[in-house]
Design a protein around this motif. Structure first.
Motif, PDB file in Angstrom:
ATOM      1  N   ILE A  18       1.213  -1.058   0.356  1.00  0.00           N
ATOM      2  CA  ILE A  18       0.039  -0.157  -0.560  1.00  0.00           C
ATOM      3  C   ILE A  18       0.234   1.619   0.014  1.00  0.00           C
ATOM      4  CG2 ILE A  18      -2.488   1.475   1.533  1.00  0.00           C
ATOM      5  CD1 ILE A  18      -2.697  -1.172   2.454  1.00  0.00           C
ATOM      6  N   TRP A  19       1.827   1.020   1.130  1.00  0.00           N
ATOM      7  CA  TRP A  19       1.924   2.347   0.854  1.00  0.00           C
ATOM      8  C   TRP A  19       3.471   2.738  -0.338  1.00  0.00           C
ATOM      9  CZ3 TRP A  19       7.994   2.481   4.228  1.00  0.00           C
ATOM     10  CH2 TRP A  19       8.669   4.282   4.051  1.00  0.00           C
ATOM     11  N   GLY A  20       3.665   0.857  -0.951  1.00  0.00           N
ATOM     12  CA  GLY A  20       4.934   1.756  -2.222  1.00  0.00           C
ATOM     13  C   GLY A  20       3.656   2.449  -3.420  1.00  0.00           C
ATOM     14  N   SER A  21       2.383   1.642  -3.545  1.00  0.00           N
ATOM     15  CA  SER A  21       1.596   2.263  -4.706  1.00  0.00           C
ATOM     16  C   SER A  21       1.281   3.645  -4.082  1.00  0.00           C
ATOM     17  CB  SER A  21       0.077   1.193  -5.043  1.00  0.00           C
ATOM     18  OG  SER A  21      -0.462   0.680  -3.828  1.00  0.00           O
ATOM     19  N   ALA A  22       1.544   4.581  -2.572  1.00  0.00           N
ATOM     20  CA  ALA A  22       1.105   5.403  -2.834  1.00  0.00           C
ATOM     21  C   ALA A  22       1.985   6.675  -3.670  1.00  0.00           C
ATOM     22  CB  ALA A  22       0.692   5.702  -1.173  1.00  0.00           C
ATOM     23  N   TRP A  23       2.738   5.973  -3.335  1.00  0.00           N
ATOM     24  CA  TRP A  23       4.491   6.490  -3.697  1.00  0.00           C
ATOM     25  C   TRP A  23       4.226   6.224  -5.324  1.00  0.00           C
ATOM     26  CZ3 TRP A  23       7.200  10.262  -2.007  1.00  0.00           C
ATOM     27  CH2 TRP A  23       6.874  11.193  -0.355  1.00  0.00           C
ATOM     28  N   ILE A  24       4.334   5.932  -6.147  1.00  0.00           N
ATOM     29  CA  ILE A  24       4.073   5.071  -7.227  1.00  0.00           C
ATOM     30  C   ILE A  24       2.896   6.058  -7.542  1.00  0.00           C
ATOM     31  CG2 ILE A  24       3.802   3.621  -9.209  1.00  0.00           C
ATOM     32  CD1 ILE A  24       4.309   1.302  -7.518  1.00  0.00           C
ATOM     33  N   ALA A  25       2.165   6.601  -7.270  1.00  0.00           N
ATOM     34  CA  ALA A  25       0.928   7.384  -7.075  1.00  0.00           C
ATOM     35  C   ALA A  25       1.162   8.548  -6.995  1.00  0.00           C
ATOM     36  CB  ALA A  25      -0.587   7.166  -6.485  1.00  0.00           C
ATOM     37  N   TYR A  26       2.188   8.573  -6.773  1.00  0.00           N
ATOM     38  CA  TYR A  26       2.785  10.204  -5.889  1.00  0.00           C
ATOM     39  C   TYR A  26       3.370  10.597  -7.044  1.00  0.00           C
ATOM     40  CZ  TYR A  26       5.655  13.870  -4.452  1.00  0.00           C
ATOM     41  OH  TYR A  26       6.056  15.117  -4.650  1.00  0.00           O
ATOM     42  N   LEU A  27       4.423   9.669  -7.523  1.00  0.00           N
ATOM     43  CA  LEU A  27       5.733  10.108  -8.570  1.00  0.00           C
ATOM     44  C   LEU A  27       4.938  10.566 -10.106  1.00  0.00           C
ATOM     45  CD1 LEU A  27       8.207   7.416  -7.744  1.00  0.00           C
ATOM     46  CD2 LEU A  27       7.933  10.092  -8.159  1.00  0.00           C
ATOM     47  N   ILE A  28       3.481   9.703 -10.494  1.00  0.00           N
ATOM     48  CA  ILE A  28       2.847  10.065 -11.627  1.00  0.00           C
ATOM     49  C   ILE A  28       2.260  10.771 -11.093  1.00  0.00           C
ATOM     50  CG2 ILE A  28       1.167   8.351 -12.977  1.00  0.00           C
ATOM     51  CD1 ILE A  28       2.312   5.698 -12.107  1.00  0.00           C
ATOM     52  N   ALA A  29       1.831  11.393 -10.105  1.00  0.00           N
ATOM     53  CA  ALA A  29       0.433  12.577 -10.386  1.00  0.00           C
ATOM     54  C   ALA A  29       1.063  13.585 -10.093  1.00  0.00           C
ATOM     55  CB  ALA A  29      -0.016  12.833  -8.737  1.00  0.00           C
ATOM     56  N   MET A  30       2.589  13.096 -10.058  1.00  0.00           N
ATOM     57  CA  MET A  30       3.304  15.273 -10.197  1.00  0.00           C
ATOM     58  C   MET A  30       3.518  16.153 -11.601  1.00  0.00           C
ATOM     59  SD  MET A  30       5.059  15.380  -7.248  1.00  0.00           S
ATOM     60  CE  MET A  30       5.892  16.913  -7.627  1.00  0.00           C
ATOM     61  N   VAL A  31       3.321  14.568 -12.796  1.00  0.00           N
ATOM     62  CA  VAL A  31       3.261  14.848 -14.083  1.00  0.00           C
ATOM     63  C   VAL A  31       1.851  15.899 -14.571  1.00  0.00           C
ATOM     64  CG1 VAL A  31       3.059  14.505 -16.796  1.00  0.00           C
ATOM     65  CG2 VAL A  31       4.024  12.528 -15.287  1.00  0.00           C
ATOM     66  N   PRO A  32       0.283  15.983 -14.110  1.00  0.00           N
ATOM     67  CA  PRO A  32      -0.132  16.607 -14.210  1.00  0.00           C
ATOM     68  C   PRO A  32       0.053  17.756 -13.461  1.00  0.00           C
ATOM     69  CG  PRO A  32      -1.014  14.556 -13.263  1.00  0.00           C
ATOM     70  CD  PRO A  32       0.304  13.644 -13.857  1.00  0.00           C
ATOM     71  N   LEU A  33       0.673  17.378 -12.420  1.00  0.00           N
ATOM     72  CA  LEU A  33       1.071  19.229 -11.333  1.00  0.00           C
ATOM     73  C   LEU A  33       1.586  19.473 -12.084  1.00  0.00           C
ATOM     74  CD1 LEU A  33       0.593  19.754  -8.380  1.00  0.00           C
ATOM     75  CD2 LEU A  33       2.626  19.126  -7.985  1.00  0.00           C
ATOM     76  N   TYR A  34       2.714  19.207 -12.600  1.00  0.00           N
ATOM     77  CA  TYR A  34       3.798  20.067 -13.546  1.00  0.00           C
ATOM     78  C   TYR A  34       2.809  20.964 -14.615  1.00  0.00           C
ATOM     79  CZ  TYR A  34       7.383  19.501 -10.468  1.00  0.00           C
ATOM     80  OH  TYR A  34       8.493  19.510  -8.632  1.00  0.00           O
TER      81      TYR A  34
END
Length: 165
Positions: A18-34
């Motif tokens: 769960i923790w790992g998938s939360a951080w995978i999601a964070y990394l991917i979410a950086m694209v639309p954020l930028y």
């Protein structure tokens, strides 16, 4: 209700997933954020938009990542329905238990919550517009539901894979 030692290890391993998938999601979410940061420059609206983008992308990508990771697990193939629900409940429960003390102590649980931290800021229940323990708990429960569903569906996916061959 007793939990075998093997199950306890599997529960903690799933909590780490769960923790790992939360951080995978964070990394991917950086694209639309930028992309958002490049388009929108009004500070108040931009900040709220960042929280919305990070929350939504984090929940959806975290769900999909955990679904795929857990769905490939050999332990998930062998779970009964009762084991599956217990496993999902305990794993998510441990994750929420790790999430909340960090918020209560430091009002910053980014290391555990990742994108969930942004959802906390969307539920700013405090009189000064700042997030409270209640907003952190609500965000943890919302993300908990996503992760629990991912574990349940991942287990069913693993079982289906096992019966096919």
């Amino acid at each position: 209700m007793t939990i075998k030692k093997v199950k306890i290890g599997d529960i903690f391993l799933t909590t780490l997933k769960i923790w790992g998938s939360a951080w995978i999601a964070y990394l991917i979410a950086m694209v639309p954020l930028y992309i958002w940061r490049g388009i929108y420059h009004e500070p108040e609206v931009a900040a709220r938009g960042e929280h919305i983008i990070m929350s939504l992308v984090g929940a959806i990508v975290g769900f999909v990542a955990l679904l795929l990771i857990h769905g490939r697990s050999d332990a998930a193939e062998r779970m009964t329905d009762k084991d599956m629900w217990q496993h999902a409940l305990y794993s998510v429960g441990i994750y929420i238990v790790a999430w909340m003390p960090l918020w209560i102590i430091a009002e910053n649980n980014y290391i555990v919550a990742a994108c969930g931290y942004h959802l906390i800021h969307l539920f700013a229940f405090g009189p000064d517009g700042q997030p409270t323990v209640a907003s952190a708990l609500l965000a943890a429960l919302i993300y908990g539901v996503f992760y629990m569903l991912a574990i349940v569906l991942g287990t069913k996916m693993a079982r289906r894979r096992r019966t096919k061959g």
